[in-house]
Scaffold this active site. Structure first.
Site, PDB file in Angstrom:
ATOM      1  N   SER A  60     -45.867  67.285  13.240  1.00 22.24           N
ATOM      2  CA  SER A  60     -47.196  66.194  13.080  1.00 22.24           C
ATOM      3  C   SER A  60     -47.224  66.694  11.984  1.00 22.24           C
ATOM      4  CB  SER A  60     -48.270  66.444  13.848  1.00 22.24           C
ATOM      5  OG  SER A  60     -49.024  65.511  13.210  1.00 22.24           O
ATOM      6  N   GLY A 105     -49.098  68.305   7.543  1.00 22.24           N
ATOM      7  CA  GLY A 105     -48.878  68.697   8.828  1.00 22.24           C
ATOM      8  C   GLY A 105     -48.703  69.882   9.474  1.00 22.24           C
ATOM      9  N   LYS A 106     -48.090  70.102  10.559  1.00 18.63           N
ATOM     10  CA  LYS A 106     -48.472  71.299  11.273  1.00 18.63           C
ATOM     11  C   LYS A 106     -47.240  71.113  12.449  1.00 18.63           C
ATOM     12  CE  LYS A 106     -51.289  74.476  11.521  1.00 18.63           C
ATOM     13  NZ  LYS A 106     -52.091  75.738  10.320  1.00 18.63           N
ATOM     14  N   GLY A 107     -46.222  72.076  12.898  1.00 20.03           N
ATOM     15  CA  GLY A 107     -46.007  72.127  14.018  1.00 20.03           C
ATOM     16  C   GLY A 107     -45.769  73.772  15.270  1.00 20.03           C
ATOM     17  N   ASP A 146     -48.421  80.318  10.547  1.00 20.69           N
ATOM     18  CA  ASP A 146     -49.422  80.298  10.654  1.00 20.69           C
ATOM     19  C   ASP A 146     -49.110  80.978  12.126  1.00 20.69           C
ATOM     20  OD1 ASP A 146     -51.468  77.995  10.956  1.00 20.69           O
ATOM     21  OD2 ASP A 146     -50.975  78.507  13.213  1.00 20.69           O
TER      22      ASP A 146
END
Ligand code: GLU
Length: 418
Positions: A60, A105-107, A146
């Site tokens: 995202s 952002g993050k995945g 993460d």
């Protein structure tokens, strides 16, 4: 758990709450509450036995008004679209509150990595890097570690990108091993900022972290480093836990020994220096000066919150309190240093890593830690100024007020592009 909480809804509630103290146009607020885009993809890899496996993955890109999208990639069975959206939004406001020039952002990949061999994890990581290649880049979107990812995955990711692009571009991802372009101090950075922010909170309240009793939920990278640093500042680590349970000692645990025990056995449980064992719930409700939730989001729901006796909470995890728990604790006058400031050390040192990658000039650990200290202390001071000047109800609201204003400024200064 009494609540089934959607973290994306929690993020949106936090933004609404803070926005009520700012003069924001409704249309603009809506923009701040939604991701710009989300990639949902299915990665197919060959397992070691030759069979094929298809796993779901997401990235995202929430908001890029202040700079390239930035944020980690997690490997966890609980990963889903709304979780990734929430985590990417938290990154926007985290980068803004510490004033580093990134968006958010993050995945994530919805897998339990313990079900895969190292070779399979490498194939999954390379498949994801290949899929993300058109969307990422040193100036576009910069992933990082993460939950359940670390240097190893970042090194593979960088290698895949560089090979496909036929170039060297170490700044395409952060959290790498030092010999692959990583920064000194990056591994410790999240735990370090959690404790620096807690120390500042104690001082703000006219107290000291020295001699304070501390409980830490979660003994992964962030939790264990936080315990070690708090201990080195003279705090007493009375309890720590991981997903298997926790250990307690009124006299204080030695965090390094507990870590050694976890490395040997897989858990903090069974550590021989402890007085007794306790559940995660018992740990969270101990009567301590400082509680550090360092596990996953929603670890503290309304039921646990009503039993919490800590004076200060410094959030090493992202989103560890449900919104209802947050309100209960605010009513109980528990001082909460919000995640977007407390755990911002990780992304701050990622920023330093990216700067070093771009300059091809590397800093020693002292310089990294000194720069991190000044970023977190400045951010804490700005937050307190806003909290007092605007008479805001909580430090979390103050953090969002500071952060939202900075994102809005960048958006406004860019001007309209019809
Ligand atoms: N995953 C970490 C976080 O939630 C670090 C992100 C980064 O370094 O970009 O803040």
């Amino acid at each position: 758990m009494t609540e089934d909480v959607n973290p994306f809804k929690s993020l949106q509630q936090q933004l609404d709450q803070a926005a009520s103290y700012l003069d924001i146009d409704d249309g603009l607020l809506e923009r701040l509450k939604q991701p710009e885009r989300v990639l949902e993809t299915n990665l197919t890899i060959k397992r070691d036995d030759g069979s094929l496996d298809t796993v779901q993955a997401y990235r995202s890109q929430f908001n890029g008004d202040r700079g390239p999208y930035k944020g980690g990639i997690r490997y966890h069975p609980g990963v889903n679209r709304d979780e990734v959206k929430a985590l990417s939004g938290w990154m926007v406001y985290k980068c803004a509150v510490v004033d580093i020039p990134f968006g958010g952002g993050k995945g994530g990949i919805a897998i339990d990595p313990s079900n895969y061999s190292v070779d399979e994890i490498e194939r999954i990581t390379r498949a994801f890097a290949t899929e993300l290649r058109p969307l990422i880049g040193e100036e576009k979107d910069i992933p990082a570690p993460d939950v359940n990812t670390g240097q190893r995955e970042m090194n593979w990711f960088k290698d895949t990108y560089e090979t496909l692009e036929d170039t060297t571009a170490p700044g395409v991802i952060t959290g790498k091993a030092p010999d692959s372009g990583g920064s000194a101090g990056r591994v410790e950075a999240t735990g370090r900022s959690t404790v620096i922010a807690a120390r500042e909170a104690f001082e703000y309240l006219g107290r000291s972290i020295e001699g304070a009793s501390v409980a830490v939920q979660g003994y992964g990278n962030a939790g264990w480093i936080a315990a070690k640093l708090a201990h080195s500042m003279g705090a007493q680590i009375v309890a720590v836990s991981d997903s298997s349970g926790g250990v307690y000692s009124k006299e204080g645990l030695n965090p390094v020994r507990v870590r050694e025990h976890k490395d040997e056995t897989g858990s903090v449980v069974g550590y021989e220096g402890a007085e007794s064992e306790l559940t995660n719930e018992e740990l969270l409700t101990l009567d301590v000066d400082l509680l550090i939730p360092a596990a996953l989001e929603n670890a503290i729901d309304e039921e646990i919150a009503s039993d919490i006796s800590a004076d200060i909470i410094s959030e090493a995890a992202n989103g560890p309190l449900t919104p209802k728990a947050d309100n209960i604790l605010a009513d109980k006058d528990v001082h909460i240093v919000p995640d977007i400031l407390a755990n911002a050390g990780g992304v701050t040192v990622s920023y330093f890593e990216w700067v070093q990658n771009r300059q091809r000039f590397y800093w020693d650990e002292k310089r990294v830690n000194d720069e991190l200290e000044s970023v977190i202390v400045n951010a804490f001071d700005t937050l307190i100024d806003t909290y007092e000047e605007k008479n805001l109800p909580t430090l979390r609201t103050a953090a969002y007020v500071v952060a939202i204003q900075r994102v809005i400024n960048a958006y406004d200064q860019g001007g309209a592009w019809p």
